[in-house]
Design a protein around this motif. Structure first.
Motif, mmCIF file in Angstrom:
data_model
loop_
_atom_site.group_PDB
_atom_site.id
_atom_site.type_symbol
_atom_site.label_atom_id
_atom_site.label_comp_id
_atom_site.label_asym_id
_atom_site.label_seq_id
_atom_site.Cartn_x
_atom_site.Cartn_y
_atom_site.Cartn_z
ATOM 1 N N GLU A 28 -27.470 1.301 30.044
ATOM 2 C CA GLU A 28 -28.630 2.117 29.733
ATOM 3 C C GLU A 28 -28.925 3.037 30.915
ATOM 4 N N ASN A 30 -31.242 6.936 32.053
ATOM 5 C CA ASN A 30 -32.166 8.018 31.716
ATOM 6 C C ASN A 30 -31.771 9.260 32.491
ATOM 7 N N GLN A 51 -30.030 7.813 22.600
ATOM 8 C CA GLN A 51 -31.063 6.982 21.975
ATOM 9 C C GLN A 51 -32.310 7.833 21.720
ATOM 10 N N HIS A 98 -36.188 14.960 28.301
ATOM 11 C CA HIS A 98 -35.865 13.653 28.868
ATOM 12 C C HIS A 98 -34.971 12.886 27.891
ATOM 13 N N CYS A 99 -33.887 12.305 28.400
ATOM 14 C CA CYS A 99 -32.934 11.592 27.552
ATOM 15 C C CYS A 99 -32.820 10.126 27.958
ATOM 16 N N HIS A 100 -32.856 9.275 26.954
ATOM 17 C CA HIS A 100 -32.593 7.849 27.123
ATOM 18 C C HIS A 100 -31.237 7.613 26.472
#
Length: 187
Positions: A28, A30, A51, A98-100
């Motif tokens: 995971e 960000n 996600q 913003h990217c997860h």
């Protein structure tokens, strides 16, 4: 993590055990708005699943950035030519918000393929989906008028119009900013 499992299950009848093996290898991360998943000249060593977030892929030609694609939540993203060949990328992938992300390294993916042919099948399906989207965009940009391209984008991918800058949209649609402005004014 549940979203990616749900999406992967839609690809094919991949055994749950194989999917879970794949998901366990994901890391995971960000990326802030304005950050980069990869820059031109780097080797893309990660396949990413968005996600949450929105990214664009682009390259430079004659000191202009040319938008290749946009990707959003629920999609895989990589500089595919670089990821597959493990050679430097010609493109840059930038987070427009913003990217997860969930990412798997090239090496982890290759190791999984050796252990599980179902995952190799899943990867092939992901690549097929990527190829079809690429071919559709090529046809879209070469055989339709500028107005038809914009109207189709409005109908099929309105999120791009809502989230991307006008210049990025014009570049993606292979038209000048002036042409896009005239089209938008006429609608």
């Amino acid at each position: 993590m549940e979203t990616i499992l749900n999406i992967l299950q839609k690809f094919s009848n991949i055994p749950q055990e194989s999917l879970e093996r794949f998901v366990r290898k994901l890391q995971e991360t960000n990326i802030p708005k304005g950050g980069f998943l990869i820059r031109e000249g780097e080797i893309c060593d990660r396949l990413s699943f968005i996600q949450k977030g929105f990214v664009r892929s682009y390259y430079f030609k004659d000191n202009k950035d040319i938008t290749i694609s946009f990707s959003m939540q629920g999609e895989f993203i990589a500089s595919m030519a670089s990821f597959i060949s493990q050679k430097p990328s010609y493109e840059t992938i930038e987070a427009l918000e913003h990217c997860h992300l969930y990412q798997i390294s090239y090496q982890d993916l290759m190791d999984l393929f050796e252990k599980d042919s179902h995952l190799e099948h899943l990867y092939r399906l992901i690549l097929e989906q990527y190829y079809v989207a690429l071919e559709e965009h090529l046809i879209f940009s070469k055989f339709k008028t500028a107005k038809e391209r914009y109207l189709e984008l409005m109908e099929n991918q309105p999120h791009i119009i809502q989230k991307a800058a006008v210049g990025q949209i014009a570049s993606y649609l292979d038209m000048s900013l002036e042409t896009l402005s005239r089209i938008r004014a006429s609608i």
